[in-house]
Design an enzyme around this catalytic site. Structure first.
Site, PDB file in Angstrom:
ATOM      1  N   ARG A   8      15.945 -40.592   8.447  1.00 55.04           N
ATOM      2  CA  ARG A   8      17.242 -39.959   8.732  1.00 55.04           C
ATOM      3  C   ARG A   8      18.055 -39.917   7.448  1.00 55.04           C
ATOM      4  NH1 ARG A   8      20.870 -43.104  10.263  1.00 55.04           N
ATOM      5  NH2 ARG A   8      19.758 -44.068  11.992  1.00 55.04           N
ATOM      6  N   TYR A  35      30.908 -15.791  12.950  1.00 58.11           N
ATOM      7  CA  TYR A  35      29.746 -16.055  13.784  1.00 58.11           C
ATOM      8  C   TYR A  35      30.218 -16.663  15.124  1.00 58.11           C
ATOM      9  CZ  TYR A  35      25.416 -18.123  15.436  1.00 58.11           C
ATOM     10  OH  TYR A  35      24.349 -18.471  16.206  1.00 58.11           O
ATOM     11  N   ASP A  94      30.623 -19.586   4.388  1.00 63.19           N
ATOM     12  CA  ASP A  94      29.340 -19.425   5.064  1.00 63.19           C
ATOM     13  C   ASP A  94      28.622 -18.277   4.355  1.00 63.19           C
ATOM     14  OD1 ASP A  94      27.251 -18.638   6.742  1.00 63.19           O
ATOM     15  OD2 ASP A  94      28.338 -19.147   8.574  1.00 63.19           O
ATOM     16  N   LYS A 110      18.055 -18.097   8.996  1.00 63.38           N
ATOM     17  CA  LYS A 110      18.123 -16.670   8.728  1.00 63.38           C
ATOM     18  C   LYS A 110      17.346 -16.335   7.444  1.00 63.38           C
ATOM     19  CE  LYS A 110      20.725 -17.168  12.302  1.00 63.38           C
ATOM     20  NZ  LYS A 110      22.177 -17.268  12.236  1.00 63.38           N
TER      21      LYS A 110
HETATM   22  C1  LIG Z   1      23.183 -18.076  12.771  1.00 63.65           C
HETATM   23  C2  LIG Z   1      24.420 -18.295  12.027  1.00 63.65           C
HETATM   24  C3  LIG Z   1      25.055 -19.537  12.033  1.00 63.65           C
HETATM   25  C4  LIG Z   1      24.576 -20.694  12.869  1.00 63.65           C
HETATM   26  O1  LIG Z   1      23.330 -21.150  12.460  1.00 63.65           O
HETATM   27  P1  LIG Z   1      22.249 -21.794  13.461  1.00 63.65           P
HETATM   28  O2  LIG Z   1      21.114 -22.102  12.542  1.00 63.65           O
HETATM   29  O3  LIG Z   1      21.937 -20.787  14.495  1.00 63.65           O
HETATM   30  O4  LIG Z   1      22.889 -23.008  14.039  1.00 63.65           O
HETATM   31  C5  LIG Z   1      26.208 -19.681  11.277  1.00 63.65           C
HETATM   32  N1  LIG Z   1      26.707 -18.659  10.558  1.00 63.65           N
HETATM   33  C6  LIG Z   1      26.115 -17.451  10.517  1.00 63.65           C
HETATM   34  C7  LIG Z   1      26.716 -16.366   9.696  1.00 63.65           C
HETATM   35  C8  LIG Z   1      24.962 -17.220  11.248  1.00 63.65           C
HETATM   36  O5  LIG Z   1      24.394 -16.017  11.233  1.00 63.65           O
END
Ligand SMILES: *Cc1c(COP(=O)(O)O)cnc(C)c1O
Length: 382
Positions: free
Chosen positions: A44, A96, A168, A193
């Site tokens: 962890r 998001y 982000d 992604k």
């Molecule tokens: C998918 C996404 C998230 C969240 O990520 P997860 O891996 O699904 O928890 C946050 N910000 C953006 C822009 C995203 O496309």
């Protein structure tokens, strides 16, 4: 960047000489004596495969400290752990859906407050700052409307007010945009992604160049425990190696599709950075693989349209090698109440594409076919 993406975080295993970072599928590590903390102790806290990924992520984002998490939202949650009850955040409003839900449904319970502003103008962030504002949060390009925010401008505002800025960077990736170099304090990613890039894992990341922040984020990563496992770390590392070539092709295909959609009489609006003829602002090197557009049609017709493609797969998520099609109002953004969606311009006719790496002519033919199938029930432009 191309070289870094392939070699970042790599340490050739002395024992075997493995060129690829092995999957260290272990929870714990032998100690030479009780309390020996000279190496790895417990997975962890740290794990060699995750460590290699975290090093690579930090290097690509131009920060010194990287952290990998079980999901993008786990990464966001850990950044939020930096705050205390009573703190206020200013957030870019095209967000998001899951991040919005985390803020509204989880962190409001802990007496955090949020002001949402149109992120296209940096001064909107400045205007919403209060005495107790501790963090500015933005996505650019944003999801799903592809709004752009000038990161450097917002970073200046944050710095002058002594407030942290978190960006982000999931949509752009560090191949296209590096927020830390523009003055942001923290970069957050959904590794799920583009970074991992193959729709085969869920993960998240945080990168910072500030030692004091890194210490606290590292503490919360271990204390809260939403870490990325060794196998998923391996998959993300594997994906990172081809990030530059993938982003080039994603961007090429997406631009061609945006241009096709723009000239279609059935498409009311296309959201893709640079498609309006203006140069890409924001020190982005290219526009990426996400394209959104609006059909002038009833909800049922739009839903029929997104079910009519055969190469584009109807699915949430984005950033994989395969092209995906999504109806935000009933899929990714359904967790945002209808009246807020409407106020933010997330129309019922909005369709979001994650443009993959297939032959772009096949993708365009696929969209042409789906448009033709419901053309009679759509309103034409002009
Ligand atoms: C998918 C996404 C998230 C969240 O990520 P997860 O891996 O699904 O928890 C946050 N910000 C953006 C822009 C995203 O496309």
């Amino acid at each position: 960047m191309d070289t870094r993406a392939i070699h970042a975080g790599r340490e050739i295993d002395g024992g075997v000489g493995a060129v690829s970072t092995p999957i260290y599928q272990t929870s714990t590590y032998r100690q030479q004596f009780p309390g020996d903390e000279s190496g790895y102790v417990y997975s962890r806290t740290s794990n060699p495969t995750r460590h290699a990924l975290e090093t690579a992520l930090a290097e690509l984002e131009g920060g010194r400290f990287g952290f990998a998490f079980a999901s993008g939202l786990a990464a966001t949650n850990t950044v939020m752990n930096l705050l205390s009850a009573g703190d206020h955040l200013v957030v870019g409003d095209d967000l998001y859906g899951g991040t919005f839900r985390l803020f509204e449904k989880v962190f409001k319970q802990f007496q955090l407050t949020f002001t949402y502003v149109d992120g296209r103008r940096a001064e909107n962030f400045a205007g919403a700052i209060r005495q107790n504002t501790k963090l500015l949060w933005l996505e650019t390009p944003s999801n799903p409307l592809m709004h752009l925010t000038d990161i450097a401008e917002v970073a200046k505002i944050a710095r002058e007010s002594g407030i942290l800025l978190a960006v982000d960077n999931t949509f752009a990736t560090p191949y296209i945009q590096r927020p830390l170099e523009l003055g942001a304090d923290i970069v957050v990613h959904s590794l799920t992604k583009y970074l991992a890039g193959h729709c085969d894992m869920v993960g998240g990341a945080v990168v910072t160049d500030k030692e004091e922040l890194a210490e606290r984020i590292g503490f919360y990563q271990n204390a809260v425990g939403a870490i990325l496992g060794p196998f998923d770390s391996f998959l993300a590392l594997r994906g990172l190696k081809t990030l530059p070539v993938r982003m080039e092709r994603h961007s090429y295909n997406a631009r061609k599709i945006a241009e096709f959609l723009k000239q279609s009489p059935l498409v009311k609006e296309v959201y893709y950075p640079g498609i309006d003829g203006k140069p890409l602002p924001n020190r982005m090197t290219m526009a990426g693989g996400m394209v959104s557009f609006v059909l002038d049609a009833e909800m049922d017709t739009v839903r029929e349209f997104v079910m009519a493609t055969s190469v584009f797969i109807l699915a949430e998520s984005l950033g994989g090698v395969e092209s995906l099609i999504n109806h935000p109002a009933t899929m990714t953004h359904a967790s945002i109440p209808a009246e807020i969606r409407k106020a933010r311009g997330i129309d019922d006719g909005l369709v979001r594409l994650s443009v993959g790496l297939e032959d772009v002519e096949d993708l365009i033919d696929d969209l042409k076919g789906a448009l033709a199938a419901s053309e009679k029930r759509m309103v034409k432009k002009g």
